[in-house]
Design an enzyme around this catalytic site. Structure first.
Site, mmCIF file in Angstrom:
data_model
loop_
_atom_site.group_PDB
_atom_site.id
_atom_site.type_symbol
_atom_site.label_atom_id
_atom_site.label_comp_id
_atom_site.label_asym_id
_atom_site.label_seq_id
_atom_site.Cartn_x
_atom_site.Cartn_y
_atom_site.Cartn_z
ATOM 1 N N HIS A 43 10.310 -5.485 -0.881
ATOM 2 C CA HIS A 43 9.396 -5.284 0.254
ATOM 3 C C HIS A 43 9.868 -6.224 1.352
ATOM 4 C CE1 HIS A 43 5.206 -5.597 2.226
ATOM 5 N NE2 HIS A 43 5.730 -4.402 2.522
ATOM 6 N N HIS B 33 -2.407 0.645 7.447
ATOM 7 C CA HIS B 33 -2.076 -0.785 7.408
ATOM 8 C C HIS B 33 -0.976 -1.043 8.425
ATOM 9 C CE1 HIS B 33 1.182 0.800 4.896
ATOM 10 N NE2 HIS B 33 1.819 -0.379 5.090
ATOM 11 N N HIS C 120 2.759 -2.806 8.732
ATOM 12 C CA HIS C 120 3.921 -3.409 8.083
ATOM 13 C C HIS C 120 4.671 -4.232 9.138
ATOM 14 C CE1 HIS C 120 7.343 -3.800 5.345
ATOM 15 N NE2 HIS C 120 8.117 -3.554 6.417
ATOM 16 N N ASP D 239 2.345 -6.870 4.618
ATOM 17 C CA ASP D 239 1.398 -5.844 5.056
ATOM 18 C C ASP D 239 0.069 -6.491 5.405
ATOM 19 O OD1 ASP D 239 3.312 -3.960 4.623
ATOM 20 O OD2 ASP D 239 2.606 -3.427 2.603
#
Length: 442
Positions: free
Chosen positions: A334, A413, A415, A338
């Site tokens: 990742h 959300h 990122h 987030d």
């Protein structure tokens, strides 16, 4: 029965003498008493004494007059000699007073020049204080213990020394010039010692010593404050660098003045002359200015970094690093963090920069990429709305879009990524650095 003395003449009254004067048929007589004889004898004696005295005066008159004149001449010469000695003494005292006055004037001039120099230094410090924030007041790590106000901030406290000097030199008080300007120095008559046996010269020396020590104290405090500011600026710059470099970002080398190529220089040479002795205070100001310039450059470089939060009111739901992929279920990197954000939540730029991408970008959905310089860039993905275009110059904390759930996303959300030279790094390090640097960059 009476007794008769044996001496027949005893007890008889002495008869007076009779003087007979005959002149022709006339005969006169005059009785001469003893007191008349005594009176005539006395008169004859007085006449004889007077005659002798007059004769002696006439004989000795020239000698007496000569002696009197000689005595008066001696007295006059002694008086003139005494006046001459007194005049010489007065001349010596006057010369000594004039010399002392000249010395005092020179001391006063030196003190005034020193005070003007201190005032000029205070002005320089004031300019530095107005142009830059005091490094002692930035952040907790660069703070120094609180002290009393320094002498240059209080002003030159000479405890009345200058006024006392002016009073001694006749430059103040009732004889002062009505226009407020300093009266010209004049001769001050010598004054007697006071009850403590201290003369005017001694008092003046004591006052000069007191004022000199006071000015030296002020100069010392100024130098101490300059050193304190220089050390504070260097500590603050070093602290900013240490905090920022923990993120993996390396500050660019500070630009230095270019050095001319020796091959292009001509006419170099000449007799060797010793360098001029620069004032220590000026050297300290140069060092302080260099430290403050370095601090400003460090701050400017740090302000360009993405240290702010793109969604301050949102919680972080996923951190940077390896995690199970929500679509494939296997471990995957990742590349950002987030933020939980409902659709339409405003997304803010974390630093000033130039928009290099604004639109659909595969799995990122609607994405905005901002270049902040020095190889640092940020990405804002899964946006519902983009409010900037490619090439736009954005400011820190400017709203550039609104969150959503576009692209490869399981729900609304934001990122957020930070990249150094194209490689993703943990944005949390920059957010934490921004929290630590809040006091240094304000």
């Amino acid at each position: 029965m009476s007794v008769r003395s044996a001496n027949g003449a005893f007890g008889k009254r002495r008869q007076n003498h009779v003087l007979l004067l005959a002149s022709g048929d006339k005969v006169r007589h005059m009785t001469v008493s003893p007191w008349m004889v005594a009176l005539a004898t006395s008169a004859a004696g007085v006449f004889a004494v007077g005659y002798l005295a007059a004769t002696a005066y006439l004989v000795l008159r020239d000698d007496l007059i000569g002696g009197t004149i000689a005595r008066q001449a001696r007295m006059q010469h002694e008086y003139e000699d005494r006046i001459t000695a007194l005049r010489a003494q007065v001349d010596r005292v006057t010369s000594r007073q004039l010399l002392d006055q000249q010395i005092v004037e020179e001391k006063v001039e030196k003190l005034l020049q020193r005070q003007l120099a201190l005032s000029a230094r205070t002005d320089k410090l004031g300019v530095l204080a107005e142009s830059r924030k005091d490094p002692d007041d930035i952040g907790q790590e660069a703070a120094v213990p609180t002290t009393e106000p320094l002498a240059y901030q209080r002003g030159a406290d000479t405890s009345g020394g200058i006024k006392a000097i002016e009073k001694i030199m006749g430059m103040a008080g009732e004889d002062a010039a009505p226009s407020g300007r300093r009266a010209a120095l004049g001769f001050a008559p010598p004054a007697a010692a006071d009850e403590n046996g201290e003369s005017v010269s001694d008092r003046a020396d004591r006052i000069f010593s007191k004022v000199t020590l006071s000015l030296k104290g002020i100069e010392h405090d100024q130098m101490a404050h300059v050193r304190q500011m220089t050390d504070g600026a260097r500590r603050a710059s070093e602290a900013i660098r240490t905090i920022v470099e923990r993120t993996g970002f390396t500050f660019p080398a500070m630009s230095e003045a270019p050095v001319a190529d020796a091959a292009t220089q001509t006419g170099i040479g000449g007799p060797f002359v010793e360098p001029q002795n620069e004032d220590r205070f000026d050297q300290s100001l140069v060092a302080l200015d260099s430290a403050l310039v370095e601090l400003d450059r460090t701050r400017d470089a740090a302000r360009k970094l993405p240290l702010a939060n793109p969604a301050p009111a949102s919680d972080i739901t996923s951190s940077f690093g390896n995690r199970p992929d929500p679509f494939l279920g296997r471990l995957a990197l990742h590349a950002g963090i987030d933020f939980r954000a409902a659709i339409g939540t405003r997304v803010r730029s974390t630093a000033a920069g130039t928009v290099t991408a604004a639109g659909p970008a595969g799995g990122y959905g609607n994405m905005i990429e901002v270049d902040h310089g020095n190889g640092v860039s940020t990405r804002y993905a899964h946006l519902a709305m983009i409010l900037v275009d490619v090439g736009d110059q954005v400011k820190a904390d400017q709203v550039i879009g609104k969150s959503g759930s576009t692209g490869r996303s399981t729900g609304p959300h934001l990122h957020y990524e930070v990249r150094l030279n194209g490689e993703a790094v943990d944005p949390m390090q920059f957010l934490q650095a921004g929290t630590r640097l809040a006091g240094y960059l304000d």
